[in-house]
Enzyme design. Sequence first.
Site, short mmCIF file in Angstrom:
data_model
loop_
_atom_site.label_atom_id
_atom_site.label_comp_id
_atom_site.label_asym_id
_atom_site.label_seq_id
_atom_site.Cartn_x
_atom_site.Cartn_y
_atom_site.Cartn_z
N ASP A 88 -17.34 2.52 -38.09
CA ASP A 88 -15.96 2.84 -38.48
C ASP A 88 -15.60 4.29 -38.17
O ASP A 88 -14.42 4.60 -37.96
CB ASP A 88 -15.74 2.53 -39.96
CG ASP A 88 -15.35 1.08 -40.18
OD1 ASP A 88 -14.76 0.49 -39.27
OD2 ASP A 88 -15.63 0.54 -41.26
N GLU A 118 -9.36 2.15 -40.83
CA GLU A 118 -10.76 2.44 -40.51
C GLU A 118 -11.22 3.69 -41.26
O GLU A 118 -12.38 3.77 -41.70
CB GLU A 118 -10.94 2.63 -39.00
CG GLU A 118 -10.56 1.43 -38.14
CD GLU A 118 -11.47 0.24 -38.31
OE1 GLU A 118 -12.38 0.28 -39.16
OE2 GLU A 118 -11.29 -0.76 -37.58
N HIS A 121 -12.03 2.62 -44.69
CA HIS A 121 -13.33 1.95 -44.70
C HIS A 121 -14.45 2.97 -44.75
O HIS A 121 -15.41 2.84 -45.53
CB HIS A 121 -13.50 1.08 -43.46
CG HIS A 121 -12.49 -0.01 -43.34
ND1 HIS A 121 -12.39 -0.81 -42.23
CD2 HIS A 121 -11.53 -0.45 -44.20
CE1 HIS A 121 -11.41 -1.69 -42.41
NE2 HIS A 121 -10.87 -1.48 -43.60
N TYR A 125 -17.49 3.76 -47.79
CA TYR A 125 -18.95 3.79 -47.73
C TYR A 125 -19.49 5.02 -48.48
O TYR A 125 -20.51 4.94 -49.17
CB TYR A 125 -19.44 3.79 -46.28
CG TYR A 125 -18.89 2.64 -45.46
CD1 TYR A 125 -18.92 1.34 -45.95
CD2 TYR A 125 -18.32 2.85 -44.21
CE1 TYR A 125 -18.39 0.29 -45.22
CE2 TYR A 125 -17.79 1.80 -43.48
CZ TYR A 125 -17.84 0.53 -43.98
OH TYR A 125 -17.31 -0.50 -43.25
N GLU A 185 -15.34 -5.10 -34.15
CA GLU A 185 -14.64 -5.66 -35.31
C GLU A 185 -15.13 -7.06 -35.66
O GLU A 185 -15.23 -7.42 -36.84
CB GLU A 185 -13.13 -5.73 -35.02
CG GLU A 185 -12.48 -4.45 -34.57
CD GLU A 185 -12.00 -3.60 -35.73
OE1 GLU A 185 -12.43 -3.86 -36.86
OE2 GLU A 185 -11.20 -2.69 -35.48
N GLU A 219 -10.85 -6.04 -40.93
CA GLU A 219 -11.44 -6.11 -39.59
C GLU A 219 -11.00 -7.37 -38.85
O GLU A 219 -10.79 -7.36 -37.64
CB GLU A 219 -12.97 -6.04 -39.66
CG GLU A 219 -13.55 -4.81 -40.34
CD GLU A 219 -13.23 -3.49 -39.63
OE1 GLU A 219 -12.44 -3.49 -38.68
OE2 GLU A 219 -13.77 -2.46 -40.05
N HIS A 222 -7.59 -6.65 -37.59
CA HIS A 222 -7.66 -5.73 -36.46
C HIS A 222 -8.08 -6.48 -35.19
O HIS A 222 -7.50 -6.28 -34.12
CB HIS A 222 -8.68 -4.62 -36.73
CG HIS A 222 -8.35 -3.78 -37.92
ND1 HIS A 222 -9.20 -2.80 -38.40
CD2 HIS A 222 -7.26 -3.74 -38.73
CE1 HIS A 222 -8.65 -2.23 -39.46
NE2 HIS A 222 -7.48 -2.78 -39.68
#
EC number: 1.17.4.1
Length: 345
Positions: A88, A118, A121, A125, A185, A219, A222
């Site tokens: 990402d 992204e 995302h 994490y 993706e 994703e 996308h």
Amino acid sequence: MLLQEKVKTLEPMYSNKATALFGGKSSGILNWNDLPYPHWYKMYKRLLGNYWQSDEINMSSDIKQFPELSKWEQETFLKIISLLATLDSSQTRTMLLLSLYAADPSVQSILAVIAQQEAVHNESYSYILSSVVSLEKQNNAFEIGRTNPVLLKRNRALMEQYNRFVKEPSVENILKTLVYSTLLEGLFFYSGFAFFYNLARQNKMVGTSTMISYINRDELEHGRFVSELIRAALAENPELNTEGFANWVYAQFKRSVELETEWSQYVLSDVEGIDLEEMAGFIQYRANKMLRMIGLSEIYPENVRNPMKWIRAYLDNFDGTKTDFFEQKSRQYTKVSDLNGFDEL
């Protein structure tokens, strides 16, 4: 090879409707009611409808459960988070760079939204790791993406194509980068997704799994748009829509399936609840699905349907063929607000 120039911010002598997606002319003024591809407005609205933030997810149970995972599960958890963050991180930048060469302002806007998602995302994490491990372990985990030899091997071709586009931004390299974006993706995430979904079906790390489900949903959307963009750009550039280009795509998919299978066997070995043969078939199933979306033929006839039955419970709500997640508006992903009411969730 004709290199493309970055699209200028405003060119009032040209019409608002772009003459081509890449390499075309347009004023730069976006009128959503006058687009070369009108249905992309619905795509834009769907992307906006997926808006979420990582701190909306309750991680309290994960904080308690992570120390109870086996040492091996903890190590795998960190490796996979590093994999996802690596992908990402590159995708955020690549979507932004691609948008600079899109003459169609609607494509610029959609790619900008994808890049923003992204970035969310990637932040998620960090949020997951900050919830369960110390800062030192967080930093060590993010080093895995640039030091683990199996992961580096898996990512090499992807990064080479992304960097080739940066050096030589031709329409051909834009298309090839978009193809690798569909692989990223639609294929490269799924061994990692499977690990977290497998934990969740054991009632472990459910907060993390919920976060992954949000990411997975994004994703898929996308990948859907990028696949449509590939088909539209090829139609506008028939000199590139050749058997040779199709064969190149097939070769990249086959190689990517091999690499993803190798990675899954490395990172998911001995995971209770995951059959590596089923995982390999699932990877092929995902490749078939992405090829169909691009407009090409399946290459793994033995895995036209999802062979990993248990994962359907986590995917079919928004990726199945029976119902359209975005029409169904599954309550699983509905956010609590004054409008929808907590009691309805």
